[in-house]
Design a protein around this motif. Structure first.
Motif, mmCIF file in Angstrom:
data_model
loop_
_atom_site.group_PDB
_atom_site.id
_atom_site.type_symbol
_atom_site.label_atom_id
_atom_site.label_comp_id
_atom_site.label_asym_id
_atom_site.label_seq_id
_atom_site.Cartn_x
_atom_site.Cartn_y
_atom_site.Cartn_z
ATOM 1 N N ASP A 177 0.827 -1.210 0.000
ATOM 2 C CA ASP A 177 0.000 0.000 0.000
ATOM 3 C C ASP A 177 0.859 1.257 0.000
ATOM 4 O O ASP A 177 0.445 2.304 -0.502
ATOM 5 C CB ASP A 177 -0.923 -0.003 1.220
ATOM 6 N N SER A 178 2.056 1.158 0.551
ATOM 7 C CA SER A 178 2.973 2.299 0.603
ATOM 8 C C SER A 178 3.604 2.600 -0.764
ATOM 9 O O SER A 178 4.262 3.617 -0.936
ATOM 10 C CB SER A 178 4.079 2.030 1.609
ATOM 11 N N GLY A 179 3.429 1.688 -1.741
ATOM 12 C CA GLY A 179 4.053 1.836 -3.051
ATOM 13 C C GLY A 179 5.326 1.035 -3.208
ATOM 14 O O GLY A 179 5.862 0.944 -4.316
ATOM 15 N N LEU A 180 5.826 0.442 -2.131
ATOM 16 C CA LEU A 180 7.038 -0.367 -2.203
ATOM 17 C C LEU A 180 6.767 -1.637 -3.001
ATOM 18 O O LEU A 180 5.817 -2.374 -2.714
ATOM 19 C CB LEU A 180 7.521 -0.717 -0.796
ATOM 20 N N VAL A 181 7.626 -1.906 -3.988
ATOM 21 C CA VAL A 181 7.514 -3.117 -4.802
ATOM 22 C C VAL A 181 8.445 -4.181 -4.228
ATOM 23 O O VAL A 181 9.649 -3.951 -4.073
ATOM 24 C CB VAL A 181 7.891 -2.837 -6.272
ATOM 25 N N LEU A 182 7.881 -5.326 -3.895
ATOM 26 C CA LEU A 182 8.649 -6.471 -3.409
ATOM 27 C C LEU A 182 8.699 -7.513 -4.518
ATOM 28 O O LEU A 182 7.675 -7.802 -5.143
ATOM 29 C CB LEU A 182 8.009 -7.078 -2.156
ATOM 30 N N ARG A 183 9.878 -8.084 -4.747
ATOM 31 C CA ARG A 183 9.998 -9.082 -5.807
ATOM 32 C C ARG A 183 11.098 -10.068 -5.479
ATOM 33 O O ARG A 183 11.969 -9.804 -4.649
ATOM 34 C CB ARG A 183 10.277 -8.403 -7.143
ATOM 35 N N GLY A 184 11.049 -11.194 -6.126
ATOM 36 C CA GLY A 184 12.077 -12.205 -5.927
ATOM 37 C C GLY A 184 11.753 -13.454 -6.718
ATOM 38 O O GLY A 184 10.781 -13.501 -7.483
ATOM 39 N N ILE A 185 12.570 -14.483 -6.551
ATOM 40 C CA ILE A 185 12.383 -15.760 -7.234
ATOM 41 C C ILE A 185 12.352 -16.862 -6.186
ATOM 42 O O ILE A 185 13.300 -17.030 -5.420
ATOM 43 C CB ILE A 185 13.510 -16.020 -8.249
ATOM 44 N N VAL A 186 11.259 -17.606 -6.159
ATOM 45 C CA VAL A 186 11.073 -18.698 -5.203
ATOM 46 C C VAL A 186 11.485 -20.003 -5.878
ATOM 47 O O VAL A 186 11.021 -20.322 -6.978
ATOM 48 C CB VAL A 186 9.603 -18.775 -4.747
ATOM 49 N N ASP A 187 12.342 -20.766 -5.214
ATOM 50 C CA ASP A 187 12.825 -22.009 -5.806
ATOM 51 C C ASP A 187 11.687 -22.981 -6.092
ATOM 52 O O ASP A 187 11.601 -23.542 -7.189
ATOM 53 C CB ASP A 187 13.833 -22.692 -4.871
ATOM 54 N N ARG A 188 10.820 -23.186 -5.106
ATOM 55 C CA ARG A 188 9.760 -24.185 -5.300
ATOM 56 C C ARG A 188 8.567 -23.851 -4.418
ATOM 57 O O ARG A 188 8.744 -23.435 -3.271
ATOM 58 C CB ARG A 188 10.285 -25.577 -4.953
ATOM 59 N N VAL A 189 7.378 -24.046 -4.966
ATOM 60 C CA VAL A 189 6.140 -23.907 -4.196
ATOM 61 C C VAL A 189 5.397 -25.233 -4.293
ATOM 62 O O VAL A 189 5.079 -25.703 -5.388
ATOM 63 C CB VAL A 189 5.254 -22.767 -4.728
ATOM 64 N N ASP A 190 5.126 -25.832 -3.143
ATOM 65 C CA ASP A 190 4.338 -27.059 -3.071
ATOM 66 C C ASP A 190 2.950 -26.713 -2.549
ATOM 67 O O ASP A 190 2.822 -25.912 -1.608
ATOM 68 C CB ASP A 190 4.980 -28.078 -2.122
ATOM 69 N N VAL A 191 1.936 -27.320 -3.129
ATOM 70 C CA VAL A 191 0.563 -27.112 -2.666
ATOM 71 C C VAL A 191 -0.070 -28.475 -2.428
ATOM 72 O O VAL A 191 -0.158 -29.303 -3.346
ATOM 73 C CB VAL A 191 -0.273 -26.311 -3.679
ATOM 74 N N ALA A 192 -0.517 -28.721 -1.203
ATOM 75 C CA ALA A 192 -1.159 -29.979 -0.850
ATOM 76 C C ALA A 192 -2.594 -29.997 -1.381
ATOM 77 O O ALA A 192 -3.175 -28.945 -1.657
ATOM 78 C CB ALA A 192 -1.159 -30.157 0.666
ATOM 79 N N PRO A 193 -3.186 -31.183 -1.555
ATOM 80 C CA PRO A 193 -4.586 -31.259 -1.977
ATOM 81 C C PRO A 193 -5.531 -30.495 -1.054
ATOM 82 O O PRO A 193 -6.592 -30.035 -1.488
ATOM 83 C CB PRO A 193 -4.874 -32.768 -1.935
#
Length: 328
Positions: A177-193
């Motif tokens: 909301d302040s206008g700050l942009v956060l960014r990056g690269i995530v190695d892996r995202v796991d999602v359970a059923p």
């Protein structure tokens, strides 16, 4: 993947730790990465924040300036380059059917991923070149063998035949909301059923001592905050897989902790903005200075930084006690 997120990691889990500033992680480069050894980038005002650059500023504001504003070149290192190749192998392995995700297949991917990286960054060839400029294949062979050992160790920590990552090498970005942009690269995202989310990051170094685990988890809580804002869910688990020592460090964040991380990042960005406007980037000497590429330009080591490439605003003068308004 399994219903329970806990079932896929076979290494020892670390205890909970409070998020804090990280130690430098040389393997991954943020989208606003510093210049490379092949040349300088154009000076620019900071426009976003990644975990690596946030860590730089907290470690040493002058280092942040050199990397983000001056974009000074940095020499490639065998360890960081090895980490990049290992990350690529662990990503590519999941292209194969589950039954084919074997140590032999992973090892076979290494030479090809190194060749791809070398084609993209020819300057990396100097890592395996002697003082006389001749190629030293023995050094390259030892380096690849060390990469093989890291890849093999991963199979003792996680079972890729039981994993179906939802995302790999995921670029994430959000604007606060302040206008700050956060960014990056995530190695892996796991999602359970069941919908539970786990964020996984591979580290090719050794696990930190317990008192530094909060430092290591800062990067992960940063990513958790971004995922929370993008997907509306707090990740159930953050998992750091240390291939150098064979450890798995886990942490289960809460909504309140992620809000605290957001407040910390806003304050950090305000400090970066002030330094950008005033040109006041002070060095902060630590034991890590010995690994810095910019000692020759650092006042702590008798050096002089290059001229500041951005316009600066004068630092407001604080009136002395008892003095009236300026001009009176």
């Amino acid at each position: 993947m399994d219903t329970a997120l806990d079932d896929t990691a076979r290494g020892p889990a670390g205890g909970a730790a409070s998020p804090a500033a990280p130690l430098p992680e040389p393997v991954r480069q943020a989208p606003e990465a510093p210049g490379t050894a092949s040349g300088l980038g154009a000076a620019a005002r900071p426009a976003s924040l990644s975990p690596s650059r946030a860590a730089d500023f907290m470690r040493c504001p002058l280092l942040y300036r050199f990397r983000v504003i001056d974009r000074l070149p940095e020499k490639p290192s065998p360890a960081a380059t090895r980490g990049t190749v290992v990350h690529a192998v662990l990503e590519r392995l999941f292209d194969a059917p589950a039954a084919d995700r074997t140590p032999d297949r992973a090892r076979a991917l290494l030479p090809g991923e190194w060749d791809k990286l070398l084609a993209a960054r020819p300057e990396l060839a100097e890592l395996f070149t002697g003082e006389d400029g001749t190629h030293e294949p023995e050094r390259l062979a030892r380096w690849l063998a060390e990469a093989e050992a890291l890849v093999e160790r991963w199979f003792s920590l996680e079972d890729p035949t039981r994993l179906e990552p939802a995302e790999r090498e995921l670029f994430v970005e959000t604007t606060l909301d302040s206008g700050l942009v956060l960014r990056g690269i995530v190695d892996r995202v796991d999602v359970a059923p069941t919908g539970e989310v786990r964020i996984v990051d591979y580290k090719t170094g050794k696990a930190p001592a317990p008192r530094y685990r909060g430092d290591a988890l800062f990067q992960m809580t940063f990513y958790a905050l971004v995922i929370r804002r993008l997907r509306g869910v707090v990740p159930r688990r953050l998992q750091l897989v240390y291939l150098g020592s064979g450890d798995v460090l886990t942490y289960d964040p809460t909504e309140e902790e992620l809000l605290a991380v957001e407040r910390k990042l806003r304050a950090l960005w305000e400090a970066i903005a002030l330094a950008t406007e005033t040109g006041d980037w002070r060095p902060r000497p630590t034991k890590l200075c010995g690994w810095c590429d910019h000692q020759a330009l650092c006042p702590e080591f008798g050096g002089t930084p290059p001229p500041y490439p951005l316009p600066v605003l004068p630092v407001p003068r604080v009136p002395e006690a008892g003095a009236g308004p300026a001009g009176v």
